[in-house]
Design a protein around this motif. Structure first.
Motif, mmCIF file in Angstrom:
data_model
loop_
_atom_site.group_PDB
_atom_site.id
_atom_site.type_symbol
_atom_site.label_atom_id
_atom_site.label_comp_id
_atom_site.label_asym_id
_atom_site.label_seq_id
_atom_site.Cartn_x
_atom_site.Cartn_y
_atom_site.Cartn_z
ATOM 1 N N ALA A 344 0.847 -1.198 0.000
ATOM 2 C CA ALA A 344 0.000 0.000 0.000
ATOM 3 C C ALA A 344 0.879 1.242 0.000
ATOM 4 C CB ALA A 344 -0.921 -0.018 1.214
ATOM 5 N N LYS A 345 1.890 1.265 0.852
ATOM 6 C CA LYS A 345 2.766 2.441 0.920
ATOM 7 C C LYS A 345 3.471 2.633 -0.422
ATOM 8 C CE LYS A 345 4.059 1.774 5.784
ATOM 9 N NZ LYS A 345 5.231 1.371 6.577
ATOM 10 N N TYR A 346 3.918 1.535 -0.985
ATOM 11 C CA TYR A 346 4.641 1.617 -2.259
ATOM 12 C C TYR A 346 3.736 2.165 -3.361
ATOM 13 C CZ TYR A 346 6.751 0.160 -6.620
ATOM 14 O OH TYR A 346 7.244 0.149 -7.896
ATOM 15 N N PHE A 347 2.496 1.629 -3.430
ATOM 16 C CA PHE A 347 1.618 2.069 -4.512
ATOM 17 C C PHE A 347 1.131 3.513 -4.304
ATOM 18 C CE2 PHE A 347 1.327 -2.554 -5.407
ATOM 19 C CZ PHE A 347 1.768 -2.488 -6.720
ATOM 20 N N VAL A 348 1.033 3.953 -3.049
ATOM 21 C CA VAL A 348 0.683 5.362 -2.818
ATOM 22 C C VAL A 348 1.768 6.241 -3.440
ATOM 23 C CG1 VAL A 348 0.530 7.167 -1.071
ATOM 24 C CG2 VAL A 348 -0.742 5.057 -0.760
ATOM 25 N N GLU A 349 3.012 5.913 -3.163
ATOM 26 C CA GLU A 349 4.119 6.718 -3.726
ATOM 27 C C GLU A 349 4.096 6.683 -5.249
ATOM 28 O OE1 GLU A 349 8.132 6.359 -2.485
ATOM 29 O OE2 GLU A 349 7.641 6.702 -0.381
ATOM 30 N N ARG A 350 3.925 5.471 -5.758
ATOM 31 C CA ARG A 350 4.015 5.304 -7.203
ATOM 32 C C ARG A 350 2.897 6.066 -7.922
ATOM 33 N NH1 ARG A 350 4.799 -0.567 -9.881
ATOM 34 N NH2 ARG A 350 3.511 -0.282 -11.696
ATOM 35 N N TYR A 351 1.638 5.880 -7.472
ATOM 36 C CA TYR A 351 0.533 6.541 -8.162
ATOM 37 C C TYR A 351 0.541 8.041 -7.925
ATOM 38 C CZ TYR A 351 -1.025 1.842 -9.170
ATOM 39 O OH TYR A 351 -1.070 0.556 -9.608
ATOM 40 N N SER A 352 0.975 8.447 -6.738
ATOM 41 C CA SER A 352 1.045 9.865 -6.454
ATOM 42 C C SER A 352 2.003 10.527 -7.447
ATOM 43 C CB SER A 352 1.506 10.055 -5.011
ATOM 44 O OG SER A 352 1.833 11.377 -4.780
ATOM 45 N N LYS A 353 3.125 9.882 -7.661
ATOM 46 C CA LYS A 353 4.108 10.401 -8.618
ATOM 47 C C LYS A 353 3.512 10.393 -10.025
ATOM 48 C CE LYS A 353 8.712 9.459 -7.588
ATOM 49 N NZ LYS A 353 9.697 8.362 -7.566
ATOM 50 N N GLU A 354 2.932 9.251 -10.394
ATOM 51 C CA GLU A 354 2.387 9.119 -11.751
ATOM 52 C C GLU A 354 1.324 10.179 -12.041
ATOM 53 O OE1 GLU A 354 2.869 4.357 -12.300
ATOM 54 O OE2 GLU A 354 0.911 5.178 -12.789
ATOM 55 N N LEU A 355 0.530 10.522 -10.999
ATOM 56 C CA LEU A 355 -0.573 11.461 -11.205
ATOM 57 C C LEU A 355 -0.174 12.894 -10.883
ATOM 58 C CD1 LEU A 355 -3.277 9.182 -9.609
ATOM 59 C CD2 LEU A 355 -3.281 9.942 -11.981
ATOM 60 N N GLY A 356 1.110 13.095 -10.600
ATOM 61 C CA GLY A 356 1.602 14.434 -10.295
ATOM 62 C C GLY A 356 0.995 14.996 -9.018
ATOM 63 N N LYS A 357 0.664 14.140 -8.071
ATOM 64 C CA LYS A 357 0.102 14.617 -6.804
ATOM 65 C C LYS A 357 1.186 14.618 -5.739
ATOM 66 C CE LYS A 357 -4.695 13.989 -6.682
ATOM 67 N NZ LYS A 357 -5.817 13.406 -5.952
ATOM 68 N N ASN A 358 0.875 15.275 -4.625
ATOM 69 C CA ASN A 358 1.902 15.345 -3.585
ATOM 70 C C ASN A 358 1.414 14.643 -2.324
ATOM 71 O OD1 ASN A 358 4.203 16.020 -2.272
ATOM 72 N ND2 ASN A 358 3.469 18.047 -1.647
ATOM 73 N N ILE A 359 1.093 13.367 -2.470
ATOM 74 C CA ILE A 359 0.576 12.629 -1.316
ATOM 75 C C ILE A 359 1.758 12.065 -0.536
ATOM 76 C CG2 ILE A 359 -0.838 10.676 -0.602
ATOM 77 C CD1 ILE A 359 -2.512 11.244 -3.127
ATOM 78 N N LYS A 360 1.735 12.337 0.777
ATOM 79 C CA LYS A 360 2.930 12.014 1.562
ATOM 80 C C LYS A 360 2.923 10.587 2.125
ATOM 81 C CE LYS A 360 4.589 16.528 2.455
ATOM 82 N NZ LYS A 360 3.539 17.530 2.278
ATOM 83 N N GLY A 361 1.770 9.964 2.174
ATOM 84 C CA GLY A 361 1.718 8.605 2.722
ATOM 85 C C GLY A 361 0.318 8.271 3.177
ATOM 86 N N LEU A 362 0.241 7.357 4.136
ATOM 87 C CA LEU A 362 -1.066 6.953 4.665
ATOM 88 C C LEU A 362 -1.123 7.267 6.150
ATOM 89 C CD1 LEU A 362 -0.068 4.075 2.806
ATOM 90 C CD2 LEU A 362 -2.546 4.127 2.820
ATOM 91 N N THR A 363 -2.328 7.488 6.670
ATOM 92 C CA THR A 363 -2.422 7.706 8.115
ATOM 93 C C THR A 363 -2.300 6.360 8.824
ATOM 94 O OG1 THR A 363 -4.786 7.340 8.228
ATOM 95 C CG2 THR A 363 -4.063 9.586 7.731
ATOM 96 N N SER A 364 -1.957 6.425 10.104
ATOM 97 C CA SER A 364 -1.809 5.165 10.831
ATOM 98 C C SER A 364 -3.148 4.441 10.938
ATOM 99 C CB SER A 364 -1.209 5.404 12.213
ATOM 100 O OG SER A 364 -1.898 6.439 12.850
ATOM 101 N N ASP A 365 -4.256 5.204 10.977
ATOM 102 C CA ASP A 365 -5.569 4.544 10.993
ATOM 103 C C ASP A 365 -5.790 3.773 9.690
ATOM 104 O OD1 ASP A 365 -6.222 5.517 13.466
ATOM 105 O OD2 ASP A 365 -7.202 7.314 12.695
ATOM 106 N N ALA A 366 -5.407 4.420 8.590
ATOM 107 C CA ALA A 366 -5.582 3.759 7.288
ATOM 108 C C ALA A 366 -4.735 2.492 7.234
ATOM 109 C CB ALA A 366 -5.201 4.707 6.156
ATOM 110 N N ILE A 367 -3.515 2.595 7.759
ATOM 111 C CA ILE A 367 -2.629 1.424 7.754
ATOM 112 C C ILE A 367 -3.263 0.284 8.544
ATOM 113 C CG2 ILE A 367 -0.437 0.546 8.701
ATOM 114 C CD1 ILE A 367 0.201 2.127 6.300
#
Ligand SMILES: Nc1ncnc2c1ncn2[C@@H]1O[C@H](COP(=O)(O)OP(=O)(O)OP(=O)(O)O)[C@@H](O)[C@H]1O
Ligand SMILES: [Mg+2]
Length: 474
Positions: A344-367
């Motif tokens: 999940a962490k890896y794909f957040v980084e990857r898609y955030s980059k691909e979509l030109g977004k600046n998402i920093k990660g996931l919240t601990s609740d989400a994790i």
């Protein structure tokens, strides 16, 4: 970071003017986990939760369900109120437990800060809660650590786009490496979305056939009467509509690999023709007597139990034996330890980059929700969930709401239809029960527990932490 304490109590949830009794699981400064409640109508609604600590506490929050019968109530209250209620209670429990909930250091004198790990231990001040809130600690942002990233990237290179750091996946990668250079058929077994096709490609790409075609035939997607023509090809005039000669997939795959997906769906008659090909590497196009030979390696995949299909007479035993000499069983995602979280962490980084977004990660609740989710659609479901969350969120981090992880209940609307069959849940219940019994017999002696359960000491610690056995504070 907020400690989370086991909090197994009856609570009352007020939702839509109804008072509903429920059972809590644990409590943190940000919310409470609830289980087995008949509250499906309250999902995503504002609620008020009432429970007893040393006094009766009522807190406003939002209810989010993350699997049937399991929810979290995220508190929506001021820092003053949280400090006064949950903060005081958690602080009291920490001091009663006399160990730091983060690093397990023994505490002597109600230290406000742990002398070993410097984490905060006193949550009775609104200022502390405010800082936690401001820093979005209820929303602690989790992202890949440097080492995790390195591991994944190295793995991706070595394992051909496959991520996996769990023991069960490391075994799969070993088998891929061992089987790839041979020319034998391989049978890949796994639930939907576990990566059967990706595994087949990884084998092909690691074999000395990698420069030749990798051809996929999905036996379930092609109507039975067309599958033979698809595989073996036909001559002009072989049947009505055969207005020209057509080369089949086996010939297309010459020199390379033919991936027979969903082989369990192959009609019985055709199975004997494939068996012949596996034995002699020869076949005839439909409508021709000419025997053609082809140099093709077969990799087959199934998500049905072929053993059972053989027993039921729908799958040929001889073909099954032939195919299953080299077998790879892909574990479902829920049996891959921390892999769902890492992926999940890896794909957040990857898609955030691909979509030109600046998402920093996931919240601990989400994790936590990701860790608890049973992922019936396995890796595919995880990827889709994260991709959708990255596309839709306007926040800097992916939170529980963004994941939108709900499993629809069974048609009768109660969770039993789901839970009774849930293998993971049943195994976990058994694991927890045996661990508790061993804990009591061994009087908490970890070496003894390990011996009684026949597992290693680290595994005992892991299970104790997982199920909160033997400790108040996780
Ligand atoms: N270990 C993994 N690491 C990264 N991505 C993965 C992994 N396993 C699967 N995937 C991805 O998940 C998706 C599903 O994988 P794949 O199609 O290989 O599964 P499958 O078992 O063939 O599914 P089905 O039974 O539904 O056909 C693909 O996008 C694939 O790239
Ligand atoms: Mg597939």
């Amino acid at each position: 970071m907020s400690p989370r304490i086991n909090f197994n109590r009856s609570v009352i949830i007020k939702c839509d003017h109804q008072m509903i009794p429920a059972q809590s699981l644990d409590l943190s400064l940000y919310g409470m986990k609830i289980k087995n409640h008949p509250l499906d109508n309250c999902d995503n609604k504002n609620v008020e939760i009432t429970f007893e600590t040393d006094s009766i506490i009522s807190l406003k929050g939002k209810m989010l369900s993350y699997r049937p019968g399991h929810s979290v109530v995220l508190f929506k209250e001021s820092p003053e109120k949280i400090a006064d209620t949950v903060g005081s209670f958690i602080t009291k429990k920490i001091y009663e437990g006399k160990v730091c909930p983060y690093c397990k250091e023994k505490l002597q004198n109600r230290e406000k800060i742990c002398p070993k790990c410097s984490m905060c231990l006193d949550f009775t001040s609104p200022d502390v809660i405010k800082i936690l809130k401001d820093f979005k600690i209820g929303k602690v942002i989790e992202k890949l650590t440097g080492t995790e990233k390195e591991k994944i990237e190295k793995g991706l290179e070595e394992n051909k786009e496959m991520i996996g750091t769990s023991e069960s996946m490391r075994k799969v990668f070993q088998l891929i490496r061992k089987f790839a250079p041979t020319d034998y058929p391989v049978l890949i077994i796994g639930e939907t979305g576990t990566g059967k096709e990706l595994t087949a490609r990884a084998i092909h790409e690691r074999s000395n056939r990698s420069s030749k075609p990798f051809v996929v035939v999905n036996c379930a997607a092609i109507p039975h009467d067309l599958l033979e023509a698809e595989l073996f090809g036909y001559e002009k005039g072989a049947f009505t509509g055969a207005d020209r000669r057509r080369i089949g997939k086996i010939e297309h795959a010459n020199g390379g690999t033919l991936f027979l997906d969903e082989i369990g769906d192959m009609p019985y008659d055709l199975q004997s023709k494939i068996l012949r090909f596996l034995q002699e590497f020869t076949f005839e196009r439909i409508g021709s007597n000419e025997t053609i030979s082809a140099d093709v390696r077969i990799i087959a995949a199934t998500n049905v139990d072929l053993d059972e299909a053989v027993q039921n007479g729908t799958f040929r035993r001889d073909l099954y034996y032939r195919l299953s000499v080299l077998t790879i069983k892909l574990p479902p995602l829920r049996e891959r330890g921390e892999d769902p979280v890492i992926m999940a962490k890896y794909f957040v980084e990857r898609y955030s980059k691909e979509l030109g977004k600046n998402i920093k990660g996931l919240t601990s609740d989400a994790i936590e929700v990701i860790r608890d989710h049973p992922w019936p659609g396995n890796v595919r479901e995880l990827i889709n969930t994260i991709r959708k969350a990255v596309v839709l969120t306007d926040k800097e981090y992916i939170d529980v709401e963004d994941l939108d992880l709900k499993i629809k209940n069974s048609s009768n609307g109660n969770e039993n239809g789901y839970d009774v069959l849930n293998l993971k849940k049943n195994i976990e219940d058994l694991e927890k029960r045996l661990l508790k019994e061993a804990f009591i017999i061994a009087k908490g002696n970890v070496s003894k527990i390990a011996k009684l359960l026949g597992i290693s000491r680290p595994k005992v610690y892991k299970l104790m932490e997982k199920y909160g056995v033997g400790e108040i504070i996780e």
